[in-house]
Design a protein around this motif. Structure first.
Motif, PDB file in Angstrom:
ATOM      1  N   MET A 174      45.303  42.416  37.837  1.00 60.76           N
ATOM      2  CA  MET A 174      46.387  41.660  38.452  1.00 60.76           C
ATOM      3  C   MET A 174      46.589  42.052  39.908  1.00 60.76           C
ATOM      4  SD  MET A 174      48.395  39.225  38.287  1.00 60.76           S
ATOM      5  CE  MET A 174      48.033  38.827  36.561  1.00 60.76           C
ATOM      6  N   ARG A 175      46.391  43.333  40.220  1.00 57.14           N
ATOM      7  CA  ARG A 175      46.517  43.748  41.618  1.00 57.14           C
ATOM      8  C   ARG A 175      45.482  43.054  42.499  1.00 57.14           C
ATOM      9  NH1 ARG A 175      49.760  48.399  42.313  1.00 57.14           N
ATOM     10  NH2 ARG A 175      50.355  49.412  40.346  1.00 57.14           N
ATOM     11  N   LEU A 176      44.304  42.844  41.978  1.00 61.38           N
ATOM     12  CA  LEU A 176      43.265  42.134  42.735  1.00 61.38           C
ATOM     13  C   LEU A 176      43.658  40.684  42.972  1.00 61.38           C
ATOM     14  CD1 LEU A 176      39.995  43.549  41.099  1.00 61.38           C
ATOM     15  CD2 LEU A 176      40.864  43.998  43.411  1.00 61.38           C
ATOM     16  N   LYS A 177      44.199  40.043  41.950  1.00 62.42           N
ATOM     17  CA  LYS A 177      44.621  38.650  42.093  1.00 62.42           C
ATOM     18  C   LYS A 177      45.823  38.532  43.014  1.00 62.42           C
ATOM     19  CE  LYS A 177      42.839  36.936  37.687  1.00 62.42           C
ATOM     20  NZ  LYS A 177      41.837  36.089  38.371  1.00 62.42           N
ATOM     21  N   ALA A 178      46.698  39.528  42.962  1.00 59.60           N
ATOM     22  CA  ALA A 178      47.921  39.485  43.775  1.00 59.60           C
ATOM     23  C   ALA A 178      47.618  39.487  45.264  1.00 59.60           C
ATOM     24  CB  ALA A 178      48.822  40.661  43.415  1.00 59.60           C
ATOM     25  N   LYS A 179      46.502  40.090  45.661  1.00 67.79           N
ATOM     26  CA  LYS A 179      46.145  40.168  47.078  1.00 67.79           C
ATOM     27  C   LYS A 179      45.912  38.791  47.701  1.00 67.79           C
ATOM     28  CE  LYS A 179      44.107  44.803  46.919  1.00 67.79           C
ATOM     29  NZ  LYS A 179      42.881  45.619  47.131  1.00 67.79           N
ATOM     30  N   GLN A 180      45.718  37.795  46.881  1.00 71.12           N
ATOM     31  CA  GLN A 180      45.462  36.444  47.375  1.00 71.12           C
ATOM     32  C   GLN A 180      46.762  35.681  47.647  1.00 71.12           C
ATOM     33  OE1 GLN A 180      42.776  34.441  44.597  1.00 71.12           O
ATOM     34  NE2 GLN A 180      42.011  36.439  43.944  1.00 71.12           N
ATOM     35  N   HIS A 181      47.900  36.308  47.351  1.00 77.67           N
ATOM     36  CA  HIS A 181      49.164  35.575  47.413  1.00 77.67           C
ATOM     37  C   HIS A 181      50.151  36.188  48.394  1.00 77.67           C
ATOM     38  CE1 HIS A 181      48.021  32.998  44.074  1.00 77.67           C
ATOM     39  NE2 HIS A 181      47.556  34.076  43.460  1.00 77.67           N
ATOM     40  N   HIS A 182      51.096  35.344  48.808  1.00 76.30           N
ATOM     41  CA  HIS A 182      52.051  35.671  49.856  1.00 76.30           C
ATOM     42  C   HIS A 182      53.442  35.263  49.374  1.00 76.30           C
ATOM     43  CE1 HIS A 182      52.819  35.430  54.523  1.00 76.30           C
ATOM     44  NE2 HIS A 182      53.693  36.210  53.903  1.00 76.30           N
TER      45      HIS A 182
END
Length: 313
Positions: A174-182
């Motif tokens: 989830m931390r990896l996916k979260a990096k794509q969001h603002h």
């Protein structure tokens, strides 16, 4: 005094109209302070307090009120001034309030009245006074400057809170996916903004912060006028409710009324307590309400949104 808050539960119709009511009070000087009525449970003459052994903070003891044991905070001492002497407590008042799911009582010298006003009349403190203070807003009334204290900062100094998100909530995937969001976070309290930013950045999300609803609205509007789709730029808006110039309810309503951004996901995040929150979230078109402050709860709201738009289980 007994009737000063008799009609507080009838006042929720003001919410969403950028209006508020302030309970005015004084500490150890003639300076007048204000607190949002919606945070106040009741006002009463200070009862006999039960002392806390070896207490070294501005918590002066515990009050037994309607079957509850509630810590009593000398607000004068908490903001760095002389505390109220013990032998004068009986002539003072307690403002029983709820902040961040915590019930506590503020010991004050006197309580004046309830003042009806609008959030657009409430201004942020002058930048010249710096950031090391307990003010969150100021308001001019009858040629006097009323100060609204940043109670969240006071409580954060008294009861420090961690901001790290647990590994059970923020998995490596989830931390990896979260990096794509603002995420756009809106709050007038510097401590609340910092708490949100640290927690969400710990999750991996990019964070932009705004000091109040008007600044957030201007940001979204300016981006939209330049042809940006703000619903693609930001995963969501997480906004405080009570803020100077424009409150969170008004911000949410304005976003919903604008065709360029009406699909924005909006969470109202506040220390305000009361059953009206759920109904007001629906009234202004927000997607949910989140009580302050728990880093895992905050992260979970963001993770749920990520999962929904990426169709994850």
């Amino acid at each position: 005094m007994s009737g000063i808050l008799d009609t507080v539960n009838l006042r929720t119709q003001m919410v969403g109209q950028n209006r508020l009511e302030l309970l005015l009070f004084a500490l150890e000087t003639d300076q007048v302070y204000g607190i949002n009525v919606f945070k106040v449970r009741e006002v009463l003459q200070c009862p006999l307090l039960t002392e806390v052994p070896r207490q070294t903070t501005s918590v002066k003891g515990m009050a037994h009120i309607r079957g509850e044991t509630i810590p009593v905070l000398d607000l004068s001492e908490a903001v760095g001034r002389s505390g109220i002497p013990k032998n004068e407590h009986a002539q003072c008042f307690l403002i029983v309030a709820e902040y961040n799911t915590r019930t506590l009582a503020f010991l004050v010298r006197k309580v004046d009245r309830i003042l009806n006003t609008h959030w657009d009349q409430i201004m942020a403190p002058p930048a010249e006074i710096g950031v090391e203070n307990y003010l969150t807003a100021v308001f001019e009334y009858e040629n006097k400057l009323i100060e609204i204290l940043d109670v969240e900062q006071i409580l954060a100094d008294l009861y420090p809170m961690h901001t790290n998100v647990s590994e059970e909530i923020a998995t490596k995937e989830m931390r990896l996916k979260a990096k794509q969001h603002h995420v756009l976070c809106v709050d007038d309290s510097s401590v609340a903004r910092n708490q949100m930013q640290r927690s969400l950045e710990d999750l991996g999300v990019k964070v932009t912060t705004c000091n109040n609803g008007k600044i957030a609205w201007d940001l979204l509007n300016n981006l939209s006028e330049k042809g940006n789709d703000v619903t693609q730029l930001f995963l969501m808006v997480i906004s405080d409710i009570e803020m100077p110039e424009m409150d969170g309810y008004t911000l949410a309503a304005m976003i919903r009324e604008d065709d360029r951004m009406d699909k924005m996901h909006i969470i109202l995040h506040s220390s305000l307590s009361g059953g009206f929150n759920v109904s007001m979230v629906k009234k202004v078109g927000a997607d949910g309400f989140l009580a302050k402050f728990n880093p895992d709860d905050l992260a979970s709201v963001v993770i749920d949104r990520i999962k929904k738009i990426e169709h994850l289980s």
